[in-house]
Design a protein around this motif. Structure first.
Motif, short mmCIF file in Angstrom:
data_model
loop_
_atom_site.label_atom_id
_atom_site.label_comp_id
_atom_site.label_asym_id
_atom_site.label_seq_id
_atom_site.Cartn_x
_atom_site.Cartn_y
_atom_site.Cartn_z
N ILE A 27 27.59 38.82 13.45
CA ILE A 27 27.07 37.63 14.10
C ILE A 27 28.22 36.73 14.54
N GLU A 28 28.10 36.22 15.76
CA GLU A 28 29.09 35.30 16.32
C GLU A 28 28.44 33.93 16.50
N VAL A 29 29.11 32.90 16.00
CA VAL A 29 28.62 31.52 16.09
C VAL A 29 29.70 30.66 16.73
N LYS A 30 29.33 29.78 17.66
CA LYS A 30 30.27 28.86 18.29
C LYS A 30 29.76 27.44 18.15
N ASP A 31 30.69 26.50 17.92
CA ASP A 31 30.31 25.10 17.80
C ASP A 31 31.00 24.20 18.81
N GLY A 32 31.67 24.80 19.81
CA GLY A 32 32.36 24.01 20.82
C GLY A 32 33.84 23.87 20.57
N THR A 33 34.24 24.05 19.31
CA THR A 33 35.66 24.00 18.96
C THR A 33 36.10 25.30 18.32
N TYR A 34 35.28 25.80 17.41
CA TYR A 34 35.62 27.01 16.68
C TYR A 34 34.65 28.14 17.00
N GLU A 35 35.13 29.35 16.77
CA GLU A 35 34.30 30.54 16.88
C GLU A 35 34.31 31.24 15.52
N TYR A 36 33.12 31.55 15.02
CA TYR A 36 32.98 32.17 13.71
C TYR A 36 32.45 33.59 13.89
N GLU A 37 33.02 34.53 13.14
CA GLU A 37 32.53 35.90 13.11
C GLU A 37 32.12 36.21 11.67
N ILE A 38 30.84 36.53 11.51
CA ILE A 38 30.27 36.70 10.17
C ILE A 38 29.60 38.06 10.07
N GLU A 39 29.88 38.80 9.00
CA GLU A 39 29.23 40.08 8.74
C GLU A 39 28.29 39.91 7.56
N ILE A 40 27.05 40.38 7.75
CA ILE A 40 26.00 40.20 6.74
C ILE A 40 25.36 41.55 6.44
N ASP A 41 25.20 41.85 5.15
CA ASP A 41 24.54 43.08 4.74
C ASP A 41 23.08 43.03 5.20
N ALA A 42 22.67 44.04 5.99
CA ALA A 42 21.33 44.02 6.59
C ALA A 42 20.22 44.22 5.57
N LYS A 43 20.53 44.71 4.37
CA LYS A 43 19.50 44.91 3.33
C LYS A 43 19.46 43.75 2.35
N THR A 44 20.63 43.29 1.93
CA THR A 44 20.67 42.26 0.88
C THR A 44 20.81 40.85 1.43
N GLY A 45 21.33 40.72 2.66
CA GLY A 45 21.58 39.39 3.21
C GLY A 45 22.88 38.78 2.73
N ASP A 46 23.68 39.54 1.99
CA ASP A 46 24.95 39.02 1.49
C ASP A 46 25.96 38.89 2.63
N ILE A 47 26.77 37.82 2.60
CA ILE A 47 27.84 37.65 3.57
C ILE A 47 29.02 38.50 3.15
N LEU A 48 29.38 39.48 3.98
CA LEU A 48 30.45 40.41 3.65
C LEU A 48 31.81 39.92 4.12
N SER A 49 31.85 39.21 5.24
CA SER A 49 33.11 38.66 5.73
C SER A 49 32.83 37.43 6.58
N PHE A 50 33.84 36.55 6.64
CA PHE A 50 33.70 35.29 7.38
C PHE A 50 35.04 34.94 7.99
N ASP A 51 35.12 34.90 9.34
CA ASP A 51 36.35 34.55 10.04
C ASP A 51 36.11 33.34 10.91
N LYS A 52 37.13 32.48 11.01
CA LYS A 52 37.03 31.25 11.81
C LYS A 52 38.31 31.12 12.63
N GLU A 53 38.16 30.86 13.95
CA GLU A 53 39.33 30.65 14.79
C GLU A 53 38.94 29.79 15.98
N TYR A 54 39.95 29.24 16.66
CA TYR A 54 39.67 28.44 17.85
C TYR A 54 39.02 29.33 18.91
N GLU A 55 38.07 28.74 19.68
CA GLU A 55 37.44 29.49 20.77
C GLU A 55 38.49 29.86 21.81
N ASP A 56 38.36 31.11 22.33
CA ASP A 56 39.25 31.54 23.42
C ASP A 56 38.77 30.93 24.72
#
Length: 440
Positions: free
Chosen positions: A411-440
Motif C-alpha cells: 500500500i502506498e499513502v501520500k500526505d502532500g509531503t511524505y510518501e509511505y510504503e506499507i506492507e500488510i499480511d493479507a491474512k492477519t492484517g499485521d504490518i510487515l514493513s513501513f517506509d517513509k520518504e519525501y515525495e518524488d
C-alpha cells in the motif's frame, strides 16, 4: 506469431449498413470453428456487430481475435479457436461516457513532458481518433506519444534514436540565434557552426555576463548552457560529482534534496529539491555545473489533484465492484491520466478497469483468465478496504496505490509531503514493513 485474416472490414457502404463481409474461409483448418460460428460465440459475450476477425497461432494453440462494435463501446475479444471459450476481453468505451470536454493541447504537452523531460517538436490533435500526437526531442532520441484527448492517458510511447539520415539538413544560423535568445534574452556576441560536432556555438551577453550555449544544429535542442562568469569544472577535467551537483541546487533555493541522478544520455544531473511548500527540479550540466533548467511546483497543488475534484479511491473500487463482484487485487491512481486503475479477481478471471477520477466513468475494461488463483480465491484474506484502514491508522493521508501479491498487500499513502510504503499480511492484517520518504 502466425496470423491468418479471416474477415476484414469493410467498405464505407457496408459499414453504414452494418453488414459484416467475410473475406475468406479457412477450409484447411477443420479443427477450428468457422468465422460464422466464432462470430456467434463472440456475440454471446458482448452485444454489437463483428467487423474484424483474425486467426492466430499461439504457443497454446489457435485463437481468434475479434473486434466488435457496440452502441456504447468497442470490444476486442480473444477466443479459443476450437471451443470458442473467452480468453480475453478488452472494452473501450465511447468518449460520450466522459465529460465531453477535451483536456487541451497544453495539458497533453505537460503529460508528455512529465514522462520525458525534453523539447517538444510537434503537437497536434487527431480529431478522428481523439488523440493528441506529441513528439519530444531529448538528446539523441525522439519520443512519440499518443495521448487520449479526454482522459489524458498515454496510449503509446515510442523511443527512437535520431540518425543522421533522419536529421536531414541543419537549421539556419538565424534560427539557432532565435533559440538561444529565447533562453537568454541578451545580445548575441558570437555565433558559429561547428561541423565537427554538429553544434551551433552561441555567445550572448546579458547584464555584463557572457552565456555560452551549444545548440544541436539538426534538432534545435539546447545541449548545454553555462554562465561564463560562473563556470564549474571537475578537478579531473571530466565531470563534476553528484554531491557537488546537489550543492549547486541547494545554493540556488535551499531545502532538502529528495532525488539526484546523472543522466548520461544528456550529460546533466537531474536534481529534485523540496524547499518549504515547493518542489524544484534542476538540470545541471555535468561538465560545467551550470543550471540548464529549473522548474518550480507547489506541493499542495500537486497533492490537490487527487483531492476535492476527484472521486475517492474507495468510490472507484466500488464502481468496479458494481460491475464484477470479487476480490480487489490492486488499485492505483495515475495522476498524469487522471484515472484509477482497479484490478479484480473473480470466477477465475482478472478484470482490469480504468475509471475516470472526476466523472467515475469506466473508460476501459479488460478481462482474462488468472494464471494462479490460489491466493485470490482464499476467503480468509482481509479485504482491500480493511488493509487500507490498517495502513491509514499508521500513516495519515490518501491511499494512492494498493496491490495484493503473494499474500501481502503493498500500500502506498501520500500526505502532500511524505510518501509511505506499507506492507500488510493479507491474512492477519499485521504490518510487515513501513517506509517513509519525501515525495518524488
Amino acid at each position: 506469431m502466425k496470423k491468418t485474416i479471416i474477415a476484414l472490414a469493410i467498405t464505407g457502404s457496408i459499414v453504414i449498413s452494418g453488414v459484416v463481409a467475410v473475406a475468406a474461409q479457412n477450409s484447411n483448418k477443420q479443427d477450428v470453428l468457422s468465422s460464422q460460428e466464432i462470430s456467434k460465440k463472440a456475440l454471446s459475450y458482448v452485444k454489437g456487430k463483428v467487423y474484424k476477425i483474425e486467426l492466430e497461432q499461439e504457443k497454446s494453440g489457435p485463437v481468434y481475435e475479434i473486434d466488435v462494435k457496440g452502441t456504447k463501446a468497442e470490444y476486442e475479444l480473444k477466443l479459443d479457436a476450437k471451443t470458442g471459450e473467452l480468453l480475453k476481453k478488452s472494452t473501450k468505451y465511447n468518449t460520450s461516457n466522459l465529460t465531453g470536454k477535451k483536456i487541451g493541447i497544453a495539458r497533453a504537452k505537460q503529460i508528455a513532458l512529465n514522462s520525458v523531460k525534453g523539447k517538444i517538436r510537434k503537437a497536434k490533435l487527431d480529431k478522428e481518433d481523439n488523440i493528441y500526437e506529441i513528439e519530444i526531442i531529448k538528446g539523441k532520441y525522439e519520443y512519440e506519444f499518443d495521448i487520449h484527448a479526454y482522459t489524458g492517458k498515454i496510449l503509446k510511447k515510442d523511443k527512437e534514436k535520431i540518425t543522421s539520415a533522419k536529421k536531414g539538413n541543419v537549421i539556419s544560423l538565424r534560427r539557432a540565434k532565435q533559440i538561444a535568445l529565447r533562453s537568454v534574452n541578451g545580445v548575441v556576441q558570437q555565433a558559429q557552426y561547428n561541423q565537427n560536432n554538429g553544434l551551433y556555438e552561441i555567445h550572448i551577453v546579458k547584464n555584463s555576463k557572457t552565456y555560452k550555449l551549444n545548440i544541436d544544429a539538426h534538432t534545435g535542442a539546447i545541449i548545454n548552457q553555462r554562465d561564463g562568469n560562473s563556470v564549474y569544472t571537475a578537478s579531473n577535467g571530466s565531470i563534476i560529482g553528484l554531491e557537488e551537483a546537489k550543492q549547486i541546487a541547494l545554493n540556488a533555493v535551499g531545502g532538502v534534496v529528495t532525488s539526484a541522478n546523472l543522466d548520461n544520455e544528456d550529460g546533466v544531473y537531474d536534481v529534485e529539491v523540496q524547499s518549504g511548500e515547493f518542489e524544484y527540479e534542476f538540470e545541471i550540466n555535468a561538465h560545467t555545473g551550470a543550471i540548464v533548467k529549473q522548474q518550480k511546483e507547489s506541493i499542495s497543488q500537486t497533492f490537490a489533484s487527487i483531492g476535492a475534484n476527484t472521486i475517492s479511491m474507495e468510490n472507484a473500487k466500488q464502481i468496479a465492484l458494481s460491475k464484477v463482484s470479487g476480490t480487489i487485487l490492486s488499485a492505483n491512481y495515475e495522476q498524469a491520466s487522471n484515472l484509477y486503475e482497479i484490478s479484480i479477481s473473480a470466477n477465475g478471471y482478472e478484470y482490469e478497469f480504468d475509471i475516470h477520477a472526476q466523472t467515475g466513468a469506466i473508460v476501459k475494461q479488460d478481462q482474462e483468465p488468472l494464471e494462479n488463483t490460489a491466493i485470490n480465491n482464499d476467503a480468509a484474506i482481509i479485504s482491500s478496504q480493511k488493509a487500507s484502514q490498517i495502513a491509514l491508522s499508521k500513516a495519515k493521508g490518501t491511499v494512492t496505490k494498493i496491490d495484493l501479491e503473494e499474500g501481502i498487500y503493498e500500500i502506498e499513502v501520500k500526505d502532500g509531503t511524505y510518501e509511505y510504503e506499507i506492507e500488510i499480511d493479507a491474512k492477519t492484517g499485521d504490518i510487515l514493513s513501513f517506509d517513509k520518504e519525501y515525495e518524488d
